[in-house]
Scaffold this motif. Structure first.
Motif, mmCIF file in Angstrom:
data_model
loop_
_atom_site.group_PDB
_atom_site.id
_atom_site.type_symbol
_atom_site.label_atom_id
_atom_site.label_comp_id
_atom_site.label_asym_id
_atom_site.label_seq_id
_atom_site.Cartn_x
_atom_site.Cartn_y
_atom_site.Cartn_z
ATOM 1 N N SER A 240 10.372 -17.677 -59.137
ATOM 2 C CA SER A 240 9.551 -16.476 -58.911
ATOM 3 C C SER A 240 9.532 -15.520 -60.100
ATOM 4 C CB SER A 240 10.066 -15.723 -57.671
ATOM 5 O OG SER A 240 10.156 -16.586 -56.560
ATOM 6 N N TYR A 242 7.821 -14.379 -62.917
ATOM 7 C CA TYR A 242 6.454 -14.539 -63.411
ATOM 8 C C TYR A 242 6.060 -13.399 -64.351
ATOM 9 C CZ TYR A 242 6.042 -17.318 -59.051
ATOM 10 O OH TYR A 242 6.215 -18.205 -58.020
ATOM 11 N N ASN A 329 2.507 -20.702 -55.447
ATOM 12 C CA ASN A 329 3.318 -19.549 -55.051
ATOM 13 C C ASN A 329 3.715 -19.639 -53.585
ATOM 14 O OD1 ASN A 329 4.618 -17.125 -55.464
ATOM 15 N ND2 ASN A 329 2.793 -15.885 -55.217
ATOM 16 N N ARG A 360 13.833 -13.372 -54.679
ATOM 17 C CA ARG A 360 12.461 -13.586 -55.141
ATOM 18 C C ARG A 360 11.833 -12.270 -55.609
ATOM 19 N NH1 ARG A 360 7.701 -16.241 -54.920
ATOM 20 N NH2 ARG A 360 5.907 -15.029 -54.251
ATOM 21 N N ASN A 361 12.007 -11.217 -54.822
ATOM 22 C CA ASN A 361 11.434 -9.926 -55.189
ATOM 23 C C ASN A 361 12.089 -9.338 -56.433
ATOM 24 O OD1 ASN A 361 9.667 -9.998 -53.010
ATOM 25 N ND2 ASN A 361 11.126 -9.040 -51.640
ATOM 26 N N THR A 364 10.433 -11.080 -59.252
ATOM 27 C CA THR A 364 9.068 -10.576 -59.458
ATOM 28 C C THR A 364 9.087 -9.206 -60.116
ATOM 29 O OG1 THR A 364 8.336 -11.785 -57.502
ATOM 30 C CG2 THR A 364 6.911 -10.030 -58.287
ATOM 31 N N ASN A 368 7.876 -8.400 -63.956
ATOM 32 C CA ASN A 368 6.767 -7.480 -64.229
ATOM 33 C C ASN A 368 7.159 -6.463 -65.302
ATOM 34 O OD1 ASN A 368 4.112 -6.596 -63.768
ATOM 35 N ND2 ASN A 368 4.837 -4.942 -62.470
#
Length: 415
Positions: A240, A242, A329, A360-361, A364, A368
């Motif tokens: 995850s 990305y 995803n 996962r969060n 992410t 970012n």
């Protein structure tokens, strides 16, 4: 499917509850869906913030989603108004609706940030509880696998509509009006979910006492000594991370490739369509796969989806890439859910599933932030280097695949 099975599905209130609530969440979920494009539009075009600053704020909104295990622990240990699930869901969704209303009246950017953070906290808690309810229904079996798929299909069906509507609104209005309009549209789904929870969720009353506390504590001790859970958490992070997606991709499409806001909204709709395709195809393709083969398939798909962004040059290729990204995803999400549900001890469903999602969060959110910094300060607003980094991260999980247990389902352990 036989007639009896069809009748059972029709009468399955929990299935209908998941379907309707995830349609609502698929349309409005804090900084996602109907709010995703208007929020970045507000920051970038309305306030004229730099991409790396916007990326940092979008990462800030991810903090509540990383805190899911904390919300899970609270729900598992502390009943609210006599319930461990139902009351929290009602309070969270009503509070989210209020936060969206206040966002439309926000006089300053810090006020906007605060209201979206509150909505994110409420939505994070709600989604953690939804997954816990699905696991409790049939631990590691076909029924909770069905619930996971229905949740994802409904969520991303609604996300397609939300992305298209959000894009049209951003194309038609200036940033501040677009944000207010979309925040107002996010209110109704939260209210509907709160009402449905009160009507459809059936839960035995429970009160905090020594016996409940000790049982839950013993389950947590068992969970944190389960090595497979930690390997699954590592998969969740590596699959995850990305840095390509989020703010860097939005800026590259809007400023380098000169895509219109309407086009960007349509591409988000293609991503949601890919997520829907992933929800439908996941069970068909992986149902009879051994867990290790399933993990390997997901890993390769993730990496291919990431490296394909090297070919982004027009809206047509963007649509194809978003469709592929969305599918891969959702394979990641469903694979993590199914793997974790097999080894999750009884009594810790919300907390442990939330822990898996939080990894996962965390990936992410950090991706970012890192992606925004690299995009502006090192890669001169070019997407290709970020695509390569994004493709490499899932491949690292190849070292962990041998540690996945071979069995498809673990028997439920009672503490």
């Amino acid at each position: 499917m036989t007639g009896k099975k069809e009748q059972r599905l029709i009468k399955d209130k929990l299935l209908w509850y998941f379907a309707i609530t995830y349609l609502g969440n698929g349309f409005a979920c804090a900084q996602y869906n109907i709010m995703a494009q208007p929020l970045q539009y507000y920051f970038l075009k309305g306030l004229h913030w730099k991409p790396d600053v916007v990326a940092s704020y979008m990462a800030l909104f991810m903090i509540p989603w990383v805190m899911k295990p904390l919300f899970g622990i609270v729900c598992d240990f502390l009943p609210l108004f006599g319930y461990r699930r139902k009351s929290y869901l009602i309070v969270a969704n009503v509070t989210a609706a209020i936060a969206f209303i206040l966002a439309t009246q926000a006089p300053t950017p810090p006020y906007v940030v605060a209201t979206i953070l509150v909505a994110a906290v409420c939505m994070s808690m709600s989604t953690a509880i939804y997954i816990g309810l699905a696991v409790q229904s049939d631990r590691g079996g076909n029924r909770n696998r069905l619930y996971f798929s229905v949740q994802q299909m409904c969520y991303y069906s609604a996300s397609i509509l939300a992305a298209l509507v959000g894009g049209k609104i951003c194309q038609s209005y200036e940033p501040f009006k677009a944000f207010d309009f979309c925040a107002f549209l996010a209110v109704l789904p939260s209210i509907v979910v709160a009402v449905l929870t009160a009507v459809l969720v059936k839960e035995e009353k429970s009160h905090l006492n020594k016996e409940l506390f000790e049982k839950t504590k013993a389950s947590f001790k068992q969970a944190f000594h389960t090595k497979q859970l930690w390997f699954i958490a590592a998969f969740s992070f590596l699959w995850s991370f990305y840095p390509t997606y989020g703010t860097p991709l939005y800026v590259f499409e809007s400023e380098t490739l000169k895509f219109s806001q309407d086009t960007i909204g349509q591409l988000a709709g293609w991503n949601a369509a890919g997520m829907l395709l992933g929800a439908v195809s996941y069970n068909l393709i992986t149902r009879n796969m051994p867990p290790k083969m399933e993990a390997l398939t997901v890993m390769i798909t993730c990496s291919l989806a990431a490296v394909s962004w090297l070919f982004l040059n027009n809206p047509a290729t963007g649509a194809i890439l978003e469709l592929f990204r969305g599918m891969s995803n959702n394979w990641v999400i469903l694979s993590i859910y199914c793997l974790a549900s097999r080894v999750c001890p009884k009594g810790t469903e919300v907390s442990i599933m939330a822990l898996m999602v939080s990894f996962r969060n965390l990936a992410t959110s950090s991706a970012n932030h890192v992606g925004g910094y690299l995009f502006v300060n090192m890669f001169h607003q070019q997407i290709a280097p970020l695509a390569i980094i994004t493709a490499v991260m899932p491949l690292l999980s190849l070292l962990l695949i041998p540690f996945i247990p071979e069995h498809k389902k673990v028997s439920e352990e009672t503490v």
